[in-house]
Scaffold this motif. Structure first.
Motif, PDB file in Angstrom:
ATOM      1  N   ALA A  68       0.839  -1.210   0.000  1.00 27.42           N
ATOM      2  CA  ALA A  68       0.000   0.000   0.000  1.00 27.42           C
ATOM      3  C   ALA A  68       0.870   1.255   0.000  1.00 27.42           C
ATOM      4  O   ALA A  68       0.572   2.237  -0.691  1.00 27.42           O
ATOM      5  CB  ALA A  68      -0.933  -0.009   1.210  1.00 27.42           C
ATOM      6  N   LYS A  69       1.961   1.231   0.772  1.00 26.36           N
ATOM      7  CA  LYS A  69       2.886   2.371   0.788  1.00 26.36           C
ATOM      8  C   LYS A  69       3.452   2.621  -0.601  1.00 26.36           C
ATOM      9  O   LYS A  69       3.508   3.761  -1.073  1.00 26.36           O
ATOM     10  CB  LYS A  69       4.025   2.106   1.774  1.00 26.36           C
ATOM     11  CG  LYS A  69       3.642   2.202   3.231  1.00 26.36           C
ATOM     12  CD  LYS A  69       4.852   1.921   4.126  1.00 26.36           C
ATOM     13  CE  LYS A  69       4.477   2.000   5.595  1.00 26.36           C
ATOM     14  NZ  LYS A  69       5.630   1.679   6.476  1.00 26.36           N
ATOM     15  N   SER A  70       3.888   1.558  -1.242  1.00 27.41           N
ATOM     16  CA  SER A  70       4.476   1.685  -2.574  1.00 27.41           C
ATOM     17  C   SER A  70       3.455   2.165  -3.593  1.00 27.41           C
ATOM     18  O   SER A  70       3.724   3.059  -4.406  1.00 27.41           O
ATOM     19  CB  SER A  70       5.063   0.337  -3.001  1.00 27.41           C
ATOM     20  OG  SER A  70       5.579   0.403  -4.309  1.00 27.41           O
ATOM     21  N   ILE A  71       2.249   1.584  -3.536  1.00 29.02           N
ATOM     22  CA  ILE A  71       1.210   1.938  -4.517  1.00 29.02           C
ATOM     23  C   ILE A  71       0.772   3.391  -4.347  1.00 29.02           C
ATOM     24  O   ILE A  71       0.643   4.131  -5.327  1.00 29.02           O
ATOM     25  CB  ILE A  71       0.011   0.978  -4.392  1.00 29.02           C
ATOM     26  CG1 ILE A  71       0.416  -0.421  -4.866  1.00 29.02           C
ATOM     27  CG2 ILE A  71      -1.193   1.487  -5.186  1.00 29.02           C
ATOM     28  CD1 ILE A  71      -0.589  -1.498  -4.524  1.00 29.02           C
ATOM     29  N   THR A  72       0.539   3.805  -3.094  1.00 26.42           N
ATOM     30  CA  THR A  72       0.087   5.186  -2.866  1.00 26.42           C
ATOM     31  C   THR A  72       1.152   6.190  -3.281  1.00 26.42           C
ATOM     32  O   THR A  72       0.834   7.267  -3.799  1.00 26.42           O
ATOM     33  CB  THR A  72      -0.289   5.405  -1.389  1.00 26.42           C
ATOM     34  OG1 THR A  72       0.794   4.989  -0.548  1.00 26.42           O
ATOM     35  CG2 THR A  72      -1.537   4.645  -1.020  1.00 26.42           C
ATOM     36  N   GLN A  73       2.435   5.840  -3.079  1.00 28.77           N
ATOM     37  CA  GLN A  73       3.500   6.746  -3.505  1.00 28.77           C
ATOM     38  C   GLN A  73       3.550   6.849  -5.024  1.00 28.77           C
ATOM     39  O   GLN A  73       3.730   7.939  -5.588  1.00 28.77           O
ATOM     40  CB  GLN A  73       4.848   6.264  -2.962  1.00 28.77           C
ATOM     41  CG  GLN A  73       6.002   7.211  -3.285  1.00 28.77           C
ATOM     42  CD  GLN A  73       5.763   8.610  -2.758  1.00 28.77           C
ATOM     43  OE1 GLN A  73       5.416   8.804  -1.603  1.00 28.77           O
ATOM     44  NE2 GLN A  73       5.923   9.607  -3.621  1.00 28.77           N
ATOM     45  N   HIS A  74       3.359   5.716  -5.719  1.00 29.38           N
ATOM     46  CA  HIS A  74       3.349   5.735  -7.186  1.00 29.38           C
ATOM     47  C   HIS A  74       2.174   6.567  -7.706  1.00 29.38           C
ATOM     48  O   HIS A  74       2.323   7.336  -8.665  1.00 29.38           O
ATOM     49  CB  HIS A  74       3.268   4.313  -7.733  1.00 29.38           C
ATOM     50  CG  HIS A  74       4.565   3.581  -7.704  1.00 29.38           C
ATOM     51  ND1 HIS A  74       5.716   4.060  -8.289  1.00 29.38           N
ATOM     52  CD2 HIS A  74       4.915   2.388  -7.149  1.00 29.38           C
ATOM     53  CE1 HIS A  74       6.709   3.207  -8.112  1.00 29.38           C
ATOM     54  NE2 HIS A  74       6.254   2.182  -7.403  1.00 29.38           N
ATOM     55  N   ILE A  75       1.011   6.386  -7.088  1.00 27.32           N
ATOM     56  CA  ILE A  75      -0.169   7.148  -7.506  1.00 27.32           C
ATOM     57  C   ILE A  75       0.064   8.642  -7.284  1.00 27.32           C
ATOM     58  O   ILE A  75      -0.262   9.472  -8.140  1.00 27.32           O
ATOM     59  CB  ILE A  75      -1.412   6.677  -6.732  1.00 27.32           C
ATOM     60  CG1 ILE A  75      -1.793   5.254  -7.155  1.00 27.32           C
ATOM     61  CG2 ILE A  75      -2.588   7.632  -6.954  1.00 27.32           C
ATOM     62  CD1 ILE A  75      -2.882   4.627  -6.315  1.00 27.32           C
ATOM     63  N   ARG A  76       0.668   8.967  -6.141  1.00 30.75           N
ATOM     64  CA  ARG A  76       0.936  10.369  -5.821  1.00 30.75           C
ATOM     65  C   ARG A  76       1.913  10.977  -6.823  1.00 30.75           C
ATOM     66  O   ARG A  76       1.724  12.090  -7.303  1.00 30.75           O
ATOM     67  CB  ARG A  76       1.503  10.449  -4.414  1.00 30.75           C
ATOM     68  CG  ARG A  76       1.296  11.789  -3.751  1.00 30.75           C
ATOM     69  CD  ARG A  76       1.617  11.685  -2.294  1.00 30.75           C
ATOM     70  NE  ARG A  76       1.393  12.966  -1.659  1.00 30.75           N
ATOM     71  CZ  ARG A  76       2.084  13.415  -0.651  1.00 30.75           C
ATOM     72  NH1 ARG A  76       3.047  12.699  -0.146  1.00 30.75           N
ATOM     73  NH2 ARG A  76       1.825  14.586  -0.119  1.00 30.75           N
ATOM     74  N   THR A  77       2.966  10.237  -7.138  1.00 29.53           N
ATOM     75  CA  THR A  77       3.955  10.715  -8.101  1.00 29.53           C
ATOM     76  C   THR A  77       3.324  10.915  -9.469  1.00 29.53           C
ATOM     77  O   THR A  77       3.595  11.908 -10.159  1.00 29.53           O
ATOM     78  CB  THR A  77       5.118   9.715  -8.204  1.00 29.53           C
ATOM     79  OG1 THR A  77       5.713   9.558  -6.921  1.00 29.53           O
ATOM     80  CG2 THR A  77       6.173  10.210  -9.188  1.00 29.53           C
ATOM     81  N   LEU A  78       2.461   9.975  -9.872  1.00 33.36           N
ATOM     82  CA  LEU A  78       1.765  10.087 -11.155  1.00 33.36           C
ATOM     83  C   LEU A  78       0.940  11.363 -11.216  1.00 33.36           C
ATOM     84  O   LEU A  78       0.992  12.122 -12.192  1.00 33.36           O
ATOM     85  CB  LEU A  78       0.872   8.861 -11.368  1.00 33.36           C
ATOM     86  CG  LEU A  78      -0.093   8.919 -12.567  1.00 33.36           C
ATOM     87  CD1 LEU A  78       0.683   9.025 -13.869  1.00 33.36           C
ATOM     88  CD2 LEU A  78      -0.997   7.689 -12.585  1.00 33.36           C
ATOM     89  N   LYS A  79       0.169  11.638 -10.144  1.00 30.41           N
ATOM     90  CA  LYS A  79      -0.674  12.831 -10.125  1.00 30.41           C
ATOM     91  C   LYS A  79       0.167  14.101 -10.171  1.00 30.41           C
ATOM     92  O   LYS A  79      -0.207  15.088 -10.819  1.00 30.41           O
ATOM     93  CB  LYS A  79      -1.559  12.816  -8.876  1.00 30.41           C
ATOM     94  CG  LYS A  79      -2.657  11.755  -8.926  1.00 30.41           C
ATOM     95  CD  LYS A  79      -3.505  11.787  -7.667  1.00 30.41           C
ATOM     96  CE  LYS A  79      -4.630  10.761  -7.735  1.00 30.41           C
ATOM     97  NZ  LYS A  79      -5.462  10.754  -6.495  1.00 30.41           N
ATOM     98  N   GLN A  80       1.307  14.073  -9.481  1.00 30.63           N
ATOM     99  CA  GLN A  80       2.178  15.246  -9.482  1.00 30.63           C
ATOM    100  C   GLN A  80       2.749  15.509 -10.874  1.00 30.63           C
ATOM    101  O   GLN A  80       2.808  16.643 -11.339  1.00 30.63           O
ATOM    102  CB  GLN A  80       3.303  15.051  -8.470  1.00 30.63           C
ATOM    103  CG  GLN A  80       2.849  15.084  -7.027  1.00 30.63           C
ATOM    104  CD  GLN A  80       3.833  14.393  -6.096  1.00 30.63           C
ATOM    105  OE1 GLN A  80       4.956  14.110  -6.476  1.00 30.63           O
ATOM    106  NE2 GLN A  80       3.397  14.125  -4.883  1.00 30.63           N
ATOM    107  N   GLU A  81       3.186  14.429 -11.537  1.00 23.06           N
ATOM    108  CA  GLU A  81       3.745  14.593 -12.873  1.00 23.06           C
ATOM    109  C   GLU A  81       2.697  15.079 -13.860  1.00 23.06           C
ATOM    110  O   GLU A  81       2.968  15.911 -14.731  1.00 23.06           O
ATOM    111  CB  GLU A  81       4.348  13.270 -13.340  1.00 23.06           C
ATOM    112  CG  GLU A  81       5.613  12.891 -12.572  1.00 23.06           C
ATOM    113  CD  GLU A  81       6.168  11.557 -13.006  1.00 23.06           C
ATOM    114  OE1 GLU A  81       5.539  10.904 -13.874  1.00 23.06           O
ATOM    115  OE2 GLU A  81       7.237  11.165 -12.492  1.00 23.06           O
ATOM    116  N   LEU A  82       1.468  14.560 -13.712  1.00 22.29           N
ATOM    117  CA  LEU A  82       0.385  15.023 -14.576  1.00 22.29           C
ATOM    118  C   LEU A  82       0.056  16.486 -14.310  1.00 22.29           C
ATOM    119  O   LEU A  82      -0.235  17.250 -15.235  1.00 22.29           O
ATOM    120  CB  LEU A  82      -0.860  14.160 -14.358  1.00 22.29           C
ATOM    121  CG  LEU A  82      -0.770  12.715 -14.859  1.00 22.29           C
ATOM    122  CD1 LEU A  82      -2.012  11.940 -14.443  1.00 22.29           C
ATOM    123  CD2 LEU A  82      -0.585  12.669 -16.366  1.00 22.29           C
ATOM    124  N   ALA A  83       0.122  16.874 -13.037  1.00 18.38           N
ATOM    125  CA  ALA A  83      -0.147  18.272 -12.679  1.00 18.38           C
ATOM    126  C   ALA A  83       0.899  19.185 -13.289  1.00 18.38           C
ATOM    127  O   ALA A  83       0.584  20.263 -13.814  1.00 18.38           O
ATOM    128  CB  ALA A  83      -0.165  18.423 -11.159  1.00 18.38           C
TER     129      ALA A  83
END
Length: 291
Positions: A68-83
């Motif tokens: 869950a830690k790894s997945i949430t960090q990946h999701i967060r990074t994805l959203k940041q890059e898209l932003a």
């Protein structure tokens, strides 16, 4: 499982408590329990055990926490890059906030932030400053708004405002500070030492004062003083509606007693566009927000 499920697992790993996690997630305990059962059904594993002492993760649950830690960090990074790609600042800002700051200033701060950055989603954790500071140390939040001095902090520190420390009592009654009850509360070590120094300089001692009243919460202190139950030393933040006597305090060298409020964060976390925007926002607007 979806993003919300991973958020639930991370929060339960942090709080170890169904009630606290449900409160932070703005859902009922029964709804949260049903969500956990659905996760366990999907995974075919029991992921946690519940007792009066709180939540205990099974070996399968501990594996889930790691992923869950790894997945949430990946999701967060994805959203940041898209932003960054579309030029819009958005994302979740995990912010720890002192209880007193939250009571008096948080609503206006978030309201103003929403005007400038409508796509930032604040995730707020309120507590006493020392617990917020602990959460920052352990990377459970992105930044912290704390009151008082934390001398061992080696990261970034943005000063938001200073306030006077005042002696208050009910002006309708004459008061003898040596015999009248001194109403105290738990506070940080720096504030406590400042008060003790002022008492010593004015020939008062915490050991000889009538200290029979100790309460939890600055508003309770003010209410008891207004009722004529004693006197207290409190920061100015809580006195906008106080009807009694207020005496700003100074040391014998003329230096006023003050209490500072700071935003604490680290340089590496500024890579988060939402935190960078928040720091810039407070830098430019703190003078208007905290007058």
């Amino acid at each position: 499982m979806d993003d919300r499920d991973y958020e639930i697992i991370m929060l339960l790993a942090e709080t170890k408590n169904i009630t606290h996690a449900a409160h932070r997630l703005y859902m009922s305990q029964s709804t949260l329990s049903k969500r956990i059962k659905l996760m366990e059904k999907e995974l075919g594993q029991t992921i946690m055990l519940r007792s009066r002492q709180g939540v205990h993760f099974t070996p399968a649950g501990e594996i889930l926490i790691t992923h869950a830690k790894s997945i949430t960090q990946h999701i967060r990074t994805l959203k940041q890059e898209l932003a960054l790609d579309n030029g819009t600042v958005h994302g979740t800002l995990r912010l720890g906030v002192s209880i007193n700051f939250a009571h008096f200033f948080l609503a206006r701060t978030l309201q103003a932030l929403k005007v400038h950055y409508p796509h930032i989603t604040p995730h707020i954790n309120t507590n006493q400053s020392r617990f917020i500071y602990h959460a920052l140390w352990h990377h459970q939040i992105d930044a912290a708004i704390v009151r008082g001095e934390f001398a061992d902090w080696s990261g970034q520190r943005l000063h938001l405002f200073s306030e006077k420390i005042c002696l208050i009592y009910n002006e309708k009654k004459d008061i003898d500070f040596r015999s009248a009850p001194y109403i105290s509360r738990q506070t940080d070590l720096h504030m406590e030492n400042s008060v003790l120094q002022w008492l010593r300089e004015n020939n008062l001692s915490i050991n000889t004062l009538n200290t029979g009243i100790t309460v939890d919460g600055i508003q309770t202190v003010v209410s008891m003083v207004e009722a004529g139950l004693g006197w207290a030393i409190v920061p100015e933040i809580c006195l906008s509606h106080f009807k009694g006597s207020v005496i700003p305090l100074s040391f014998t060298n003329g230096q006023p007693l003050i209490r500072n409020t700071y935003l604490l964060y680290t340089m590496d976390m500024l890579a988060l566009p939402q935190l960078h925007a928040f720091v810039q926002f407070l830098t430019h607007h703190k003078g208007d927000l905290y007058v």
